[in-house]
Design an enzyme around this catalytic site. Structure first.
Site, short mmCIF file in Angstrom:
data_model
loop_
_atom_site.label_atom_id
_atom_site.label_comp_id
_atom_site.label_asym_id
_atom_site.label_seq_id
_atom_site.Cartn_x
_atom_site.Cartn_y
_atom_site.Cartn_z
N ASP A 7 0.84 -1.22 0.00
CA ASP A 7 -0.12 -0.03 -0.07
C ASP A 7 0.97 1.25 0.10
O ASP A 7 2.11 1.17 0.02
CB ASP A 7 -1.16 -0.01 0.90
CG ASP A 7 -0.38 0.25 2.54
OD1 ASP A 7 0.76 0.51 2.63
OD2 ASP A 7 -1.11 0.42 3.45
N CYS A 64 2.83 -3.12 4.14
CA CYS A 64 2.04 -1.95 4.33
C CYS A 64 2.72 -1.07 5.62
O CYS A 64 3.91 -1.32 5.85
CB CYS A 64 0.45 -2.39 5.06
SG CYS A 64 0.36 -3.23 6.40
N THR A 66 2.81 -1.23 9.01
CA THR A 66 3.10 -1.97 10.04
C THR A 66 3.35 -3.35 9.70
O THR A 66 3.91 -4.26 10.47
CB THR A 66 1.96 -2.08 11.21
OG1 THR A 66 0.77 -2.56 10.41
CG2 THR A 66 1.69 -0.65 11.80
N GLY A 67 2.64 -3.97 8.64
CA GLY A 67 2.76 -5.25 8.20
C GLY A 67 1.67 -6.07 8.80
O GLY A 67 1.55 -7.23 8.38
N GLY A 69 -1.79 -4.98 9.24
CA GLY A 69 -3.14 -4.98 8.67
C GLY A 69 -3.16 -5.73 7.40
O GLY A 69 -4.12 -6.62 7.26
N HIS A 97 8.02 -24.04 10.81
CA HIS A 97 6.88 -24.70 11.39
C HIS A 97 5.44 -24.48 10.83
O HIS A 97 4.54 -25.25 11.00
CB HIS A 97 6.83 -24.23 13.10
CG HIS A 97 8.34 -24.74 13.59
ND1 HIS A 97 8.26 -24.37 15.10
CD2 HIS A 97 9.16 -25.56 13.10
CE1 HIS A 97 9.27 -25.30 15.42
NE2 HIS A 97 9.98 -25.83 14.28
N HIS A 132 4.92 -30.96 12.23
CA HIS A 132 4.37 -29.63 11.76
C HIS A 132 3.25 -29.49 10.87
O HIS A 132 2.41 -28.76 10.55
CB HIS A 132 5.45 -28.64 11.53
CG HIS A 132 6.49 -28.60 12.61
ND1 HIS A 132 6.16 -27.72 13.66
CD2 HIS A 132 7.66 -28.91 12.63
CE1 HIS A 132 7.32 -27.97 14.32
NE2 HIS A 132 8.25 -28.48 13.82
C1 RB5 Z 1 -2.18 3.20 6.11
O1 RB5 Z 1 -1.86 4.36 6.59
C2 RB5 Z 1 -1.53 2.08 7.32
O2 RB5 Z 1 -2.89 2.06 8.16
C3 RB5 Z 1 -1.57 0.83 6.73
O3 RB5 Z 1 -0.62 0.87 5.82
C4 RB5 Z 1 -1.12 -0.13 7.82
O4 RB5 Z 1 -0.10 0.07 8.62
C5 RB5 Z 1 -2.20 -0.93 8.43
O5 RB5 Z 1 -1.95 -1.85 9.00
#
Ligand code: RB5
Length: 145
Positions: A7, A64, A66-67, A69, A97, A132
């Site tokens: 994203d 994204c 944080t990775g 979402g 695993h 596993h």
């Molecule tokens: C987008 O601004 C942000 O919310 C998305 O990239 C992500 O961090 C969601 O988990």
């Protein structure tokens, strides 16, 4: 074949990972967006993960902010085992695993150097199978309940 999706919070990280994959000679398809474009992370996850489930792709790299979402969205798709991680131990063990088929990284969490190392560990580690496999089969069974 590897698929990479992102994203708008991970455009630069996507570009760095694509360069890294090129340098390693690993074939990939870039499903992601570029600078100035926007996409919601569930849509980015779906595009790539559908092609993993169909067999067109072996694995996905999903990015994204944080990775997290994008991993939550990816894990809603039957057949996807996605792991959000920012350390090499997790990247290794989610392959050994969990037979994870999607690595999710945060463009606001990890730098390009660490991200490329995590990609390498993820792509270079084989599933251990054995006990596993039974557990992974139970995850698959959960999808069908
Ligand atoms: C987008 O601004 C942000 O919310 C998305 O990239 C992500 O961090 C969601 O988990």
């Amino acid at each position: 074949m590897i698929g990479i999706g992102n994203d708008h919070a991970a455009v630069e990280l996507k570009q760095a990972i694509c360069e890294h994959l090129k340098e390693r000679g690993i074939e990939f398809i870039d499903y992601g967006i570029g600078p100035g474009e926007k996409i919601d992370y569930p849509d980015a996850a779906e595009m790539v993960c559908r092609d993993v489930v169909s067999g067109k792709l072996e694995k996905a790299i999903l990015l994204c902010g944080t990775g997290i979402g994008i991993s939550i969205a990816a894990n809603k798709i039957k057949g996807i085992r996605a792991c959000a991680c920012s350390d090499a131990f997790s990247a290794k063990y989610t392959r050994l695993h969990n037979d994870a088929n999607a690595l999710c990284l945060g463009g606001r969490v990890v730098g390009a150097g660490l991200a490329c190392e995590l990609v390498d560990v993820f792509l270079d580690t084989e599933f251990e199978g054995g006990r596993h496999q039974r557990r992974v089969d139970k995850i698959t069974a959960l999808e069908n309940k």
